[in-house]
Design a protein around this motif. Sequence first.
Motif, PDB file in Angstrom:
ATOM      1  N   THR A 197     114.685 -25.483 -73.806  1.00 38.72           N
ATOM      2  CA  THR A 197     115.059 -26.828 -74.283  1.00 38.72           C
ATOM      3  C   THR A 197     114.584 -27.942 -73.348  1.00 38.72           C
ATOM      4  O   THR A 197     114.915 -29.109 -73.569  1.00 38.72           O
ATOM      5  CB  THR A 197     116.593 -26.950 -74.449  1.00 38.72           C
ATOM      6  OG1 THR A 197     117.209 -26.960 -73.162  1.00 38.72           O
ATOM      7  CG2 THR A 197     117.163 -25.817 -75.276  1.00 38.72           C
ATOM      8  N   ASP A 198     113.840 -27.574 -72.292  1.00 38.83           N
ATOM      9  CA  ASP A 198     113.361 -28.598 -71.355  1.00 38.83           C
ATOM     10  C   ASP A 198     112.088 -29.229 -71.921  1.00 38.83           C
ATOM     11  O   ASP A 198     110.976 -28.768 -71.666  1.00 38.83           O
ATOM     12  CB  ASP A 198     113.087 -27.983 -69.985  1.00 38.83           C
ATOM     13  CG  ASP A 198     112.732 -29.039 -68.934  1.00 38.83           C
ATOM     14  OD1 ASP A 198     112.618 -30.221 -69.315  1.00 38.83           O
ATOM     15  OD2 ASP A 198     112.596 -28.686 -67.751  1.00 38.83           O
ATOM     16  N   ILE A 236     108.145 -25.505 -70.827  1.00 42.53           N
ATOM     17  CA  ILE A 236     108.251 -24.520 -71.917  1.00 42.53           C
ATOM     18  C   ILE A 236     107.228 -23.413 -71.707  1.00 42.53           C
ATOM     19  O   ILE A 236     107.535 -22.224 -71.846  1.00 42.53           O
ATOM     20  CB  ILE A 236     108.066 -25.212 -73.286  1.00 42.53           C
ATOM     21  CG1 ILE A 236     109.227 -26.182 -73.543  1.00 42.53           C
ATOM     22  CG2 ILE A 236     107.984 -24.178 -74.413  1.00 42.53           C
ATOM     23  CD1 ILE A 236     109.055 -27.074 -74.755  1.00 42.53           C
ATOM     24  N   ASP A 237     105.996 -23.818 -71.332  1.00 45.11           N
ATOM     25  CA  ASP A 237     104.936 -22.815 -71.083  1.00 45.11           C
ATOM     26  C   ASP A 237     105.337 -21.883 -69.943  1.00 45.11           C
ATOM     27  O   ASP A 237     105.064 -20.681 -69.987  1.00 45.11           O
ATOM     28  CB  ASP A 237     103.611 -23.505 -70.719  1.00 45.11           C
ATOM     29  CG  ASP A 237     103.026 -24.282 -71.896  1.00 45.11           C
ATOM     30  OD1 ASP A 237     103.417 -23.964 -73.032  1.00 45.11           O
ATOM     31  OD2 ASP A 237     102.214 -25.190 -71.669  1.00 45.11           O
ATOM     32  N   GLN A 238     105.978 -22.440 -68.916  1.00 47.71           N
ATOM     33  CA  GLN A 238     106.418 -21.616 -67.780  1.00 47.71           C
ATOM     34  C   GLN A 238     107.407 -20.553 -68.234  1.00 47.71           C
ATOM     35  O   GLN A 238     107.300 -19.382 -67.844  1.00 47.71           O
ATOM     36  CB  GLN A 238     107.063 -22.499 -66.711  1.00 47.71           C
ATOM     37  CG  GLN A 238     107.510 -21.716 -65.472  1.00 47.71           C
ATOM     38  CD  GLN A 238     108.368 -22.536 -64.528  1.00 47.71           C
ATOM     39  OE1 GLN A 238     108.604 -23.727 -64.759  1.00 47.71           O
ATOM     40  NE2 GLN A 238     108.841 -21.913 -63.465  1.00 47.71           N
ATOM     41  N   GLY A 273     108.538 -26.439 -79.263  1.00 46.84           N
ATOM     42  CA  GLY A 273     107.613 -27.452 -78.756  1.00 46.84           C
ATOM     43  C   GLY A 273     108.328 -28.539 -77.987  1.00 46.84           C
ATOM     44  O   GLY A 273     109.549 -28.550 -77.864  1.00 46.84           O
ATOM     45  N   SER A 274     107.537 -29.500 -77.473  1.00 44.26           N
ATOM     46  CA  SER A 274     108.099 -30.544 -76.613  1.00 44.26           C
ATOM     47  C   SER A 274     108.513 -31.805 -77.373  1.00 44.26           C
ATOM     48  O   SER A 274     108.984 -32.769 -76.763  1.00 44.26           O
ATOM     49  CB  SER A 274     107.090 -30.915 -75.519  1.00 44.26           C
ATOM     50  OG  SER A 274     105.869 -31.312 -76.103  1.00 44.26           O
ATOM     51  N   ASP A 275     108.333 -31.822 -78.705  1.00 45.94           N
ATOM     52  CA  ASP A 275     108.707 -33.008 -79.486  1.00 45.94           C
ATOM     53  C   ASP A 275     110.072 -32.868 -80.148  1.00 45.94           C
ATOM     54  O   ASP A 275     110.605 -33.841 -80.691  1.00 45.94           O
ATOM     55  CB  ASP A 275     107.648 -33.291 -80.565  1.00 45.94           C
ATOM     56  CG  ASP A 275     106.285 -33.637 -79.962  1.00 45.94           C
ATOM     57  OD1 ASP A 275     106.285 -34.281 -78.891  1.00 45.94           O
ATOM     58  OD2 ASP A 275     105.254 -33.245 -80.533  1.00 45.94           O
ATOM     59  N   ALA A 276     110.637 -31.663 -80.134  1.00 45.39           N
ATOM     60  CA  ALA A 276     111.919 -31.418 -80.808  1.00 45.39           C
ATOM     61  C   ALA A 276     113.088 -31.916 -79.968  1.00 45.39           C
ATOM     62  O   ALA A 276     112.965 -32.129 -78.761  1.00 45.39           O
ATOM     63  CB  ALA A 276     112.071 -29.928 -81.116  1.00 45.39           C
ATOM     64  N   ASN A 277     114.233 -32.071 -80.617  1.00 40.79           N
ATOM     65  CA  ASN A 277     115.453 -32.491 -79.941  1.00 40.79           C
ATOM     66  C   ASN A 277     116.069 -31.296 -79.200  1.00 40.79           C
ATOM     67  O   ASN A 277     116.275 -30.246 -79.799  1.00 40.79           O
ATOM     68  CB  ASN A 277     116.437 -33.043 -80.974  1.00 40.79           C
ATOM     69  CG  ASN A 277     117.712 -33.545 -80.330  1.00 40.79           C
ATOM     70  OD1 ASN A 277     118.515 -32.760 -79.836  1.00 40.79           O
ATOM     71  ND2 ASN A 277     117.894 -34.851 -80.345  1.00 40.79           N
ATOM     72  N   PRO A 278     116.375 -31.425 -77.902  1.00 41.15           N
ATOM     73  CA  PRO A 278     116.917 -30.299 -77.129  1.00 41.15           C
ATOM     74  C   PRO A 278     118.192 -29.694 -77.729  1.00 41.15           C
ATOM     75  O   PRO A 278     118.380 -28.476 -77.698  1.00 41.15           O
ATOM     76  CB  PRO A 278     117.208 -30.914 -75.760  1.00 41.15           C
ATOM     77  CG  PRO A 278     116.274 -32.071 -75.655  1.00 41.15           C
ATOM     78  CD  PRO A 278     116.151 -32.605 -77.043  1.00 41.15           C
TER      79      PRO A 278
END
Length: 485
Positions: free
Chosen positions: A136-137, A144-146, A162-167
């Motif tokens: 969720t980061d 996220i890739d890490q 992905g990085s555009d979604a709400n945590p």
Amino acid sequence: MFDALADRLDSAWKKLRGQDKITQSNIQEALREVRRALLEADVNLQVVKDFITEVETKAQGAEVIAGVKPDQQFIKIVYEELVQVMGETNIPLAQVEQPPTIVLMAGLQGTGKTTATAKLALHLRKLERSCMMVATDVYRPAAIDQLVTLGKQIDVPVFEMGSDANPVEIARQGVEQAKAEGVDTVIIDTAGRLQIDQDMMAELAQIKETVQPHEVLLVVDAMTGQEAANLTRTFHDEIGITGAILTKLDGDSRGGAALSVRQISGQPIKFVGVGEKVEALQPFYPDRMASRILGMGDVLTLVEKAQEEIDLTDAAKMQEKMMAAKFDFTDFLKQMRLLKNMGSLGGIMKMIPGMNKLSEDQLKQGETQLKRAEAMINSMTTQERRDPDLLASSPNRRKRIASGSGYKEADVNKLVGDFQKMRSLMQQMTQGGMPGMPGMFGGGMGNPLAAGGNRPSAPGWRGYSGGGTAKKKKKDKKKKGFGNL
């Protein structure tokens, strides 16, 4: 990390050596040393004050048991108080009857939270609990890739959007996915935040309210010293946590965090990170940590490490070979590789009672000698490894091995000679019923506590004068660990 603290405490015990009993006057100097030791280790000031008061009260009221010298009695009191301060017992991770168990990971930026998430997942996998990690980061680049990369490394699935979604939505859907797949434990990795960042703290609170976790673990960097305890308290007041994971415990920090977190925040340390590798996570046992601080080693953790690496069938075969003096270079090579899998030589030595005083130079010398022995064994033929007597009787073979390994013939001669002596010693040890670890230079696993273990309960339990095991400890210490192969 506790070396400086252990050295300081050692000087406190010396203040009481040679005394007949603990008195109001002779205990003050020892208490001053203990106070200095704790403050230098960056233990919270209030914790130090309470600790000293408790130790002084118990020491003055303690009746010295016959045969136990005052310094031993004082060490025992300090040990028991250390255990009390750190939480008395290990508190395991929750496991609910109706899975999944939901674990929410929180922490400041840069504390190693994402790595700690993967370490925890691997730890649970070893306990045969299926896991899923939820990323969720969305704020830190490549976070996220890490987690995905770490997930592949330890074979644990990662849920991400992905990085555009709400945590909050990622966390909710991740838990739903885990329920659908029948996963035992879902671990939610959240973004690092500062306690002064109210928006980020509010987001964490919202994630918690949405997924209703059974555990909220705060990842705390041990390098922050006593501030770690204050952070834990702040997060607990604002979010409500159930425990802490203390990372970087293998670093140069002075150990104050381990002694302060429980007392200041009221929340237990559940795990400690002891290295960068993903396997380097251990459950936190206050009694074992107190043993390490007081230089008594940590036999139980060492045994558990060995159990993870050792096949019991192989161990039984190895013991038979030792008893029959048929232990060969192939077996020795296997032992050395087992040691590498368990961690650094220095880390292992510090868990063995009496070995914590080995200097860095001695440990480096041991590491060098093991590497040298491995190179020479790798230059042997299969037949030579299986029959060390071939080398003992053939100078030409030893000369060839020296040439192939890049060492002198004298080094090979010494390895073969030392190996023959070690093989005889192993036979005597195993036939004499001396306890040891399977697959690690002889002996059955047994129960370490049955043989004294690392709990102070009998006279001479730390190996100081006046105890039944003191002389043996000193003898072991002179061997300098792996100084002689």
